[in-house]
Scaffold this motif. Structure first.
Motif, mmCIF file in Angstrom:
data_model
loop_
_atom_site.group_PDB
_atom_site.id
_atom_site.type_symbol
_atom_site.label_atom_id
_atom_site.label_comp_id
_atom_site.label_asym_id
_atom_site.label_seq_id
_atom_site.Cartn_x
_atom_site.Cartn_y
_atom_site.Cartn_z
ATOM 1 N N ALA A 110 15.878 -10.180 -61.093
ATOM 2 C CA ALA A 110 16.328 -11.552 -60.838
ATOM 3 C C ALA A 110 16.151 -11.863 -59.354
ATOM 4 C CB ALA A 110 17.780 -11.702 -61.274
ATOM 5 N N MET A 111 16.964 -12.768 -58.823
ATOM 6 C CA MET A 111 16.799 -13.191 -57.430
ATOM 7 C C MET A 111 17.974 -12.805 -56.539
ATOM 8 S SD MET A 111 13.866 -14.567 -57.036
ATOM 9 C CE MET A 111 12.525 -15.307 -58.003
ATOM 10 N N SER A 112 18.814 -11.891 -57.016
ATOM 11 C CA SER A 112 19.914 -11.431 -56.177
ATOM 12 C C SER A 112 19.350 -10.634 -55.000
ATOM 13 C CB SER A 112 20.859 -10.541 -56.984
ATOM 14 O OG SER A 112 20.217 -9.328 -57.349
ATOM 15 N N ARG A 116 15.891 -8.539 -55.031
ATOM 16 C CA ARG A 116 14.808 -8.858 -54.090
ATOM 17 C C ARG A 116 14.384 -7.619 -53.310
ATOM 18 N NH1 ARG A 116 15.504 -14.806 -51.398
ATOM 19 N NH2 ARG A 116 15.697 -15.984 -53.333
ATOM 20 N N THR A 117 15.364 -6.828 -52.927
ATOM 21 C CA THR A 117 15.047 -5.583 -52.218
ATOM 22 C C THR A 117 14.219 -4.662 -53.103
ATOM 23 O OG1 THR A 117 16.986 -5.669 -50.774
ATOM 24 C CG2 THR A 117 16.057 -3.497 -51.208
ATOM 25 N N GLU A 118 14.599 -4.527 -54.375
ATOM 26 C CA GLU A 118 13.847 -3.688 -55.300
ATOM 27 C C GLU A 118 12.451 -4.254 -55.541
ATOM 28 O OE1 GLU A 118 12.633 -0.822 -58.111
ATOM 29 O OE2 GLU A 118 14.008 -0.837 -56.404
ATOM 30 N N ASN A 119 12.340 -5.575 -55.598
ATOM 31 C CA ASN A 119 11.051 -6.232 -55.775
ATOM 32 C C ASN A 119 10.089 -5.842 -54.651
ATOM 33 O OD1 ASN A 119 9.252 -8.303 -56.986
ATOM 34 N ND2 ASN A 119 9.651 -9.399 -55.085
ATOM 35 N N ILE A 120 10.575 -5.930 -53.427
ATOM 36 C CA ILE A 120 9.729 -5.603 -52.278
ATOM 37 C C ILE A 120 9.458 -4.101 -52.211
ATOM 38 C CG2 ILE A 120 9.575 -5.666 -49.757
ATOM 39 C CD1 ILE A 120 9.186 -8.354 -51.244
ATOM 40 N N ILE A 138 -3.740 -7.433 -49.912
ATOM 41 C CA ILE A 138 -3.108 -8.586 -49.279
ATOM 42 C C ILE A 138 -1.898 -8.974 -50.123
ATOM 43 C CG2 ILE A 138 -3.473 -10.966 -48.489
ATOM 44 C CD1 ILE A 138 -6.526 -10.316 -48.648
ATOM 45 N N THR A 139 -0.731 -9.064 -49.505
ATOM 46 C CA THR A 139 0.465 -9.442 -50.238
ATOM 47 C C THR A 139 0.987 -10.776 -49.724
ATOM 48 O OG1 THR A 139 2.165 -8.468 -48.794
ATOM 49 C CG2 THR A 139 1.038 -6.988 -50.332
ATOM 50 N N ALA A 140 1.513 -11.591 -50.630
ATOM 51 C CA ALA A 140 2.091 -12.889 -50.253
ATOM 52 C C ALA A 140 3.474 -12.988 -50.887
ATOM 53 C CB ALA A 140 1.186 -14.027 -50.721
ATOM 54 N N PHE A 141 4.495 -12.630 -50.118
ATOM 55 C CA PHE A 141 5.873 -12.616 -50.599
ATOM 56 C C PHE A 141 6.787 -13.223 -49.535
ATOM 57 C CE2 PHE A 141 3.711 -9.441 -53.007
ATOM 58 C CZ PHE A 141 4.315 -9.433 -54.255
ATOM 59 N N ILE A 142 7.794 -13.957 -49.974
ATOM 60 C CA ILE A 142 8.775 -14.455 -49.012
ATOM 61 C C ILE A 142 9.343 -13.277 -48.240
ATOM 62 C CG2 ILE A 142 10.994 -15.615 -48.721
ATOM 63 C CD1 ILE A 142 10.370 -17.265 -51.214
ATOM 64 N N SER A 143 9.685 -12.205 -48.938
ATOM 65 C CA SER A 143 10.259 -10.984 -48.341
ATOM 66 C C SER A 143 11.179 -11.343 -47.185
ATOM 67 C CB SER A 143 9.151 -10.018 -47.887
ATOM 68 O OG SER A 143 8.125 -10.670 -47.173
ATOM 69 N N PRO A 144 12.339 -11.941 -47.498
ATOM 70 C CA PRO A 144 13.179 -12.548 -46.464
ATOM 71 C C PRO A 144 13.919 -11.577 -45.545
ATOM 72 C CG PRO A 144 14.294 -12.646 -48.579
ATOM 73 C CD PRO A 144 12.916 -12.116 -48.844
ATOM 74 N N PHE A 145 14.051 -10.306 -45.956
ATOM 75 C CA PHE A 145 14.888 -9.390 -45.186
ATOM 76 C C PHE A 145 14.053 -8.436 -44.333
ATOM 77 C CE2 PHE A 145 17.268 -10.211 -49.229
ATOM 78 C CZ PHE A 145 18.144 -11.137 -48.677
ATOM 79 N N ARG A 146 14.399 -8.328 -43.066
ATOM 80 C CA ARG A 146 13.659 -7.463 -42.143
ATOM 81 C C ARG A 146 13.677 -6.010 -42.604
ATOM 82 N NH1 ARG A 146 16.787 -10.208 -37.961
ATOM 83 N NH2 ARG A 146 15.586 -11.967 -37.156
ATOM 84 N N SER A 147 14.813 -5.553 -43.117
ATOM 85 C CA SER A 147 14.915 -4.150 -43.527
ATOM 86 C C SER A 147 13.948 -3.829 -44.656
ATOM 87 C CB SER A 147 16.355 -3.838 -43.961
ATOM 88 O OG SER A 147 16.749 -4.672 -45.040
ATOM 89 N N ASP A 148 13.734 -4.785 -45.568
ATOM 90 C CA ASP A 148 12.795 -4.562 -46.669
ATOM 91 C C ASP A 148 11.366 -4.487 -46.155
ATOM 92 O OD1 ASP A 148 14.976 -4.669 -48.304
ATOM 93 O OD2 ASP A 148 14.606 -6.697 -49.024
ATOM 94 N N ARG A 149 11.029 -5.376 -45.238
ATOM 95 C CA ARG A 149 9.662 -5.351 -44.671
ATOM 96 C C ARG A 149 9.456 -4.090 -43.844
ATOM 97 N NH1 ARG A 149 11.153 -10.886 -43.460
ATOM 98 N NH2 ARG A 149 11.294 -10.353 -41.242
ATOM 99 N N ALA A 150 10.502 -3.646 -43.139
ATOM 100 C CA ALA A 150 10.404 -2.415 -42.351
ATOM 101 C C ALA A 150 10.194 -1.208 -43.256
ATOM 102 C CB ALA A 150 11.662 -2.233 -41.506
ATOM 103 N N ALA A 151 10.867 -1.214 -44.411
ATOM 104 C CA ALA A 151 10.708 -0.098 -45.357
ATOM 105 C C ALA A 151 9.283 -0.050 -45.892
ATOM 106 C CB ALA A 151 11.701 -0.253 -46.502
#
Length: 229
Positions: A110-112, A116-120, A138-151
């Motif tokens: 879902a969008m919780s 979202r963290t699991e999605n990324i 090439i990925t196109a995701f909102i990926s709103p959280f810095r920690s998720d992008r860092a992971a």
């Protein structure tokens, strides 16, 4: 009705074993989720074919170009245009788009914040597999959280993860609203919508930051290409 097999040493081509399928074990479903900690039972299986060998065949190394930005910022459009240009130049590519991934790999999420963290996390792992295969993913995701992008970044060697922040102001994204999502979020029909009732953590040090409001698509693609190939 059953089947047989042989086991061959890939280095010497010598047959080292043989067997026959007798029956299927029905006591343990193939996709049953395990609740106990099984990390100790899992050992990394190293392939004899390395990422460098795959890259040699393709003529270029694999890497990940990670587009992030608000909904309506132009991530997907720009990512698609970049792939078209890379493909035209003979590069092997794969585009992973947020909406498309949720039709299959992540359709159970879902969008919780946790989902979202699991999605990324899943996308990062898939992107790493593509990159190891010598593909520019090439990925196109909102990926709103810095920690998720860092992971996701930590999965890659230095220089193989390129974060592209599509820096489009919220007002412009909301004005575009190609899917009508902002309007629904304002009406309370969508919860946890990034930019409205869920935060977007702006990248602090992206490799590339582009402004889709003051440059043409071709100009932005050219700008990105200079740092990608």
């Amino acid at each position: 009705g059953t089947g047989s097999f042989i086991v061959i040493d890939r280095m010497t081509n010598v047959t080292v074993g043989a067997g026959m399928v007798h029956r299927m074990l029905e006591s343990e479903p193939p996709y049953e989720y395990r609740t106990h900690d099984s990390k100790a039972e899992v050992v990394w299986n190293r392939s004899s074919v390395t990422p460098e060998m795959r890259a040699h065949i393709k003529g270029h190394a694999g890497k990940c170009i990670w587009f992030t930005g608000l909904s309506g910022s132009g991530k997907s459009t720009l990512a698609n245009a970049l792939e078209v240009e890379l493909n035209r130049r003979g590069y092997h590519t794969m585009l992973l788009d947020g909406d498309n991934i949720r039709h299959g790999l992540c359709k159970d999420l879902a969008m919780s914040e946790a989902d979202r963290t699991e999605n990324i996390r899943r996308v990062g792992e898939i992107a790493k597999l593509f990159a190891d295969a010598g593909i520019i993913v090439i990925t196109a995701f909102i990926s709103p959280f810095r920690s998720d992008r860092a992971a996701a970044r930590e999965l890659f060697a230095d220089g193989d993860f390129i974060e592209v922040h599509v820096d489009t102001p919220l007002a412009i994204c909301e004005q575009r609203d190609p899917k009508g999502l902002y309007e629904k979020a304002r009406q309370g029909k969508i919860k946890d919508f990034t930019g409205i009732n869920s935060p977007y953590e702006v990248p602090e040090k992206p490799e590339i930051a582009v402004d889709s409001t003051s440059h043409s698509q071709q100009e932005l693609v050219t700008q990105i290409l200079k740092k990608v190939v």
